[in-house]
Design an enzyme around this catalytic site. Sequence first.
Site, PDB file in Angstrom:
ATOM      1  N   GLY A 170      46.575   0.047 -59.327  1.00 56.06           N
ATOM      2  CA  GLY A 170      47.731  -0.338 -58.639  1.00 56.06           C
ATOM      3  C   GLY A 170      49.149  -0.174 -59.288  1.00 56.06           C
ATOM      4  O   GLY A 170      49.250   0.301 -60.486  1.00 56.06           O
ATOM      5  N   ASP A 283      37.570  -3.259 -70.130  1.00 59.76           N
ATOM      6  CA  ASP A 283      38.557  -2.248 -69.473  1.00 59.76           C
ATOM      7  C   ASP A 283      39.694  -1.885 -70.397  1.00 59.76           C
ATOM      8  O   ASP A 283      40.450  -1.753 -69.784  1.00 59.76           O
ATOM      9  CB  ASP A 283      38.793  -2.689 -67.929  1.00 59.76           C
ATOM     10  CG  ASP A 283      39.264  -1.393 -67.178  1.00 59.76           C
ATOM     11  OD1 ASP A 283      38.985  -0.127 -67.568  1.00 59.76           O
ATOM     12  OD2 ASP A 283      39.913  -1.396 -66.081  1.00 59.76           O
TER      13      ASP A 283
END
Length: 449
Positions: A170, A283
């Site tokens: 995003g 991540d």
Amino acid sequence: MELALLLIPMWVLATPLLVTIIEAGRVLEAASSTISGRIMLLQEQPITQFSVRMEAQSPGLPEVRVAHHSELNKRILIALIVASTLLGGSLLFLSCFWICRQKTLKHYIGKKETTMEAAKGVPSNPIMVEFNSLRVGSRKGSVAIFNYPLLEAATNNFSKSNVLIERGSGLLYRASFDEKFIAAVKKVNSARQDSEREFKNEVNWLSKIQHQNIIRLLGYCIHGEARFLVYDMVQNGSLDTQLCGPSHGSSLTWHLRLKIAVDVARGLEYLHEHCNPPVVHRDLKSSNILLDSNFNAKLSDFGLAVTSGVKDEDKIKLSGALGYVPPEYISDGQLTDKSDVYAFGVVLLELLMGRKSVESNTGAERQSIVTWAMPQLTDRSRLPNIVDHVIKDTMDLKHLYQVAAVAVLCVQPEPSYRPLITDVLHSLIPLVPIHLGGSLRITGNVPSA
């Protein structure tokens, strides 16, 4: 009902005083009857000079004193005054307590109504009562709910000029709520698979985790299908934009790069060693390492975070994490703290060489930084030549060799050969100057090997 309950302690305090007054009245009544009886007896007998003389000489008949009656009256009066004072004081105290409690109750009800309005997307005034209370209280496990019009106004309708970072998860916007309150707003990419699950997972983790090297979640917003996360402001964007953006790492000196590595290691150590149960970030990559105005590193994007030891049977694809995924995750989906250590080693190589985790060759083939660098990392004669040109010849070569050795250990294919993140941290802290959070004392110019 509440006021009646509050009056109970007052009656308990007043009971002994009332008993004292009643007993004093009984004593007075008994004394008065005795005195009256004796006076009547004396009146019935003829008073002669002989009887008067005999009464004066008789030791068995007590002398009646009116002073006893006066002393009892004084005692009763004092008891009444004390009891009245205590009763009045108790009434005054309980009245004040009841009034203050009513005001507090009204304030709590008003605050709850404001929170419900914000959750429905209704603008609140003044700006974010929930957020202000969160900043003051700093309560763990609690985040504010922002309404969409407020975020829209703070980001100037999410204009491109306010974009801080562009990444797969995003866009990150600069949001100015007022002159003193500036934050970073992440608009979650709803087109990604499992974006809703990742959004909830990140809110869940960041609402419980608080550490100086982990991004602080100020709040979130749900507006239709759109999802937003509000973080502390990160003026210097991400590590990825600093290394591979327009500046090409020119703002990152050798010691500043080591400081960032230490900050990331501290954040991972907190997740691995101090969270219960331990957390695997899963991540970790340079685009998820955010930098504030002082280049303090903050771990972000906890949408894929899991507890240590969980086996990912579905082998969820880590979008944008190519080059950071350890071999054991690709082969059997096993996730442990050593998975984060591998990703940290890749980040450390990026800091050393100023290269991306995966780069395309002249052909269509893509090569990871680990595959490219490993043959040269263990060769001391070749190592200085592959260092980022921005920091080349600016460090002690002994320190360079030590950092390269740590990176080599972190990216070992076998998880058991990789060190714990705590050991990595203790190896890097002595290479960072004291004023940047390490233990290195700099006495002069950059030394040479």
